[in-house]
Design a protein around this motif. Structure first.
Motif, PDB file in Angstrom:
ATOM      1  N   LEU A  14      60.125  54.239  49.275  1.00 35.39           N
ATOM      2  CA  LEU A  14      60.573  55.294  48.375  1.00 35.39           C
ATOM      3  C   LEU A  14      60.458  54.767  46.955  1.00 35.39           C
ATOM      4  O   LEU A  14      61.112  53.786  46.597  1.00 35.39           O
ATOM      5  N   LEU A  15      59.644  55.413  46.155  1.00 32.29           N
ATOM      6  CA  LEU A  15      59.437  54.965  44.785  1.00 32.29           C
ATOM      7  C   LEU A  15      60.454  55.645  43.868  1.00 32.29           C
ATOM      8  O   LEU A  15      60.675  56.852  43.969  1.00 32.29           O
ATOM      9  N   PRO A  16      61.055  54.889  42.963  1.00 33.07           N
ATOM     10  CA  PRO A  16      62.077  55.454  42.081  1.00 33.07           C
ATOM     11  C   PRO A  16      61.478  56.285  40.948  1.00 33.07           C
ATOM     12  O   PRO A  16      60.306  56.131  40.595  1.00 33.07           O
ATOM     13  N   ASP A  17      62.320  57.132  40.369  1.00 32.55           N
ATOM     14  CA  ASP A  17      61.918  57.899  39.193  1.00 32.55           C
ATOM     15  C   ASP A  17      62.051  57.021  37.945  1.00 32.55           C
ATOM     16  O   ASP A  17      62.329  55.819  38.055  1.00 32.55           O
ATOM     17  N   ARG A  74      43.449  60.341  68.816  1.00 27.42           N
ATOM     18  CA  ARG A  74      44.075  59.453  69.795  1.00 27.42           C
ATOM     19  C   ARG A  74      44.097  58.011  69.316  1.00 27.42           C
ATOM     20  O   ARG A  74      45.048  57.272  69.556  1.00 27.42           O
ATOM     21  N   LYS A  75      43.052  57.584  68.617  1.00 31.75           N
ATOM     22  CA  LYS A  75      42.957  56.195  68.161  1.00 31.75           C
ATOM     23  C   LYS A  75      43.808  55.916  66.928  1.00 31.75           C
ATOM     24  O   LYS A  75      44.262  54.803  66.722  1.00 31.75           O
ATOM     25  N   ALA A  76      44.010  56.910  66.083  1.00 39.70           N
ATOM     26  CA  ALA A  76      44.732  56.729  64.826  1.00 39.70           C
ATOM     27  C   ALA A  76      46.241  56.716  65.060  1.00 39.70           C
ATOM     28  O   ALA A  76      46.750  57.405  65.939  1.00 39.70           O
ATOM     29  N   SER A  77      46.965  55.921  64.260  1.00 39.28           N
ATOM     30  CA  SER A  77      48.426  55.924  64.309  1.00 39.28           C
ATOM     31  C   SER A  77      48.977  55.636  62.916  1.00 39.28           C
ATOM     32  O   SER A  77      48.460  54.785  62.192  1.00 39.28           O
ATOM     33  N   ILE A  78      50.014  56.354  62.554  1.00 42.35           N
ATOM     34  CA  ILE A  78      50.606  56.201  61.229  1.00 42.35           C
ATOM     35  C   ILE A  78      51.406  54.908  61.181  1.00 42.35           C
ATOM     36  O   ILE A  78      52.247  54.645  62.044  1.00 42.35           O
ATOM     37  N   GLU A  79      51.129  54.104  60.152  1.00 43.29           N
ATOM     38  CA  GLU A  79      51.837  52.838  59.967  1.00 43.29           C
ATOM     39  C   GLU A  79      52.963  52.943  58.950  1.00 43.29           C
ATOM     40  O   GLU A  79      54.015  52.349  59.127  1.00 43.29           O
ATOM     41  N   SER A  80      52.694  53.672  57.845  1.00 40.53           N
ATOM     42  CA  SER A  80      53.715  53.754  56.808  1.00 40.53           C
ATOM     43  C   SER A  80      53.501  54.978  55.938  1.00 40.53           C
ATOM     44  O   SER A  80      52.426  55.588  55.943  1.00 40.53           O
ATOM     45  N   ALA A  81      54.562  55.304  55.196  1.00 38.00           N
ATOM     46  CA  ALA A  81      54.510  56.400  54.235  1.00 38.00           C
ATOM     47  C   ALA A  81      55.105  55.904  52.925  1.00 38.00           C
ATOM     48  O   ALA A  81      56.088  55.170  52.916  1.00 38.00           O
ATOM     49  N   VAL A  82      54.482  56.310  51.831  1.00 36.26           N
ATOM     50  CA  VAL A  82      54.965  56.005  50.488  1.00 36.26           C
ATOM     51  C   VAL A  82      55.226  57.338  49.809  1.00 36.26           C
ATOM     52  O   VAL A  82      54.341  58.196  49.770  1.00 36.26           O
ATOM     53  N   ILE A  83      56.446  57.509  49.290  1.00 37.01           N
ATOM     54  CA  ILE A  83      56.822  58.768  48.667  1.00 37.01           C
ATOM     55  C   ILE A  83      57.305  58.487  47.254  1.00 37.01           C
ATOM     56  O   ILE A  83      58.173  57.640  47.049  1.00 37.01           O
ATOM     57  N   ASP A  84      56.735  59.205  46.279  1.00 31.10           N
ATOM     58  CA  ASP A  84      57.184  58.990  44.907  1.00 31.10           C
ATOM     59  C   ASP A  84      58.174  60.077  44.483  1.00 31.10           C
ATOM     60  O   ASP A  84      58.410  61.042  45.208  1.00 31.10           O
ATOM     61  N   ALA A  85      58.768  59.885  43.326  1.00 30.25           N
ATOM     62  CA  ALA A  85      59.823  60.779  42.848  1.00 30.25           C
ATOM     63  C   ALA A  85      59.329  62.200  42.593  1.00 30.25           C
ATOM     64  O   ALA A  85      60.119  63.141  42.597  1.00 30.25           O
ATOM     65  N   ASP A  86      58.033  62.383  42.382  1.00 27.38           N
ATOM     66  CA  ASP A  86      57.471  63.716  42.179  1.00 27.38           C
ATOM     67  C   ASP A  86      57.150  64.419  43.492  1.00 27.38           C
ATOM     68  O   ASP A  86      56.649  65.542  43.491  1.00 27.38           O
TER      69      ASP A  86
END
Length: 121
Positions: A14-17, A74-86
């Motif tokens: 989680l990226l800060p504002d 089937r082969k792809a898998s989510i590793e991470s998410a990055v979310i910014d303040a906007d």
């Protein structure tokens, strides 16, 4: 065993504002969490839609047959998410060796949906 991959844990940044607060990005994360299975499906389908032709036209191994969307997903898998303040989101996807171990990055937001996918690092 069916050979179906599951996302067992996904990293979250989680990226800060500008004031150092994560309230806005945390709210987006909560909304994603509430619809996590839908978003997992969306991210994987979107990456397949955007990158399947690249895989099949120029990234197949010598003995590899062209893939269908379902094979890619089937082969792809989510590793991470990055979310910014906007509210912008980046989903980092393990390629399941589709692109020689490179990550796939899918970008978008809750308001705009998914807008871009590319191979990274």
């Amino acid at each position: 065993m069916t050979g179906k991959r599951k996302e067992s844990s996904v990293g979250l940044d989680l990226l800060p504002d500008n004031h150092g607060q994560i309230t806005s990005s945390l709210e987006v994360a909560r909304q994603l969490w509430a619809n996590q299975f839908l978003w997992i499906e969306k991210v994987k389908d979107f990456s397949a839609t955007r990158l399947l032709d690249l895989k099949n036209e120029s990234r197949l191994d010598a003995d590899e047959a062209p893939l269908a969307v379902s094979d890619f997903v089937r082969k792809a898998s989510i590793e991470s998410a990055v979310i910014d303040a906007d509210g912008a989101c980046e989903f980092w996807v393990d390629d399941g060796a589709l692109f020689s171990g490179h990550s796939i990055v899918v970008r978008g937001s809750l308001s705009d949906g998914l807008v871009d996918a590319e191979i990274a690092g």
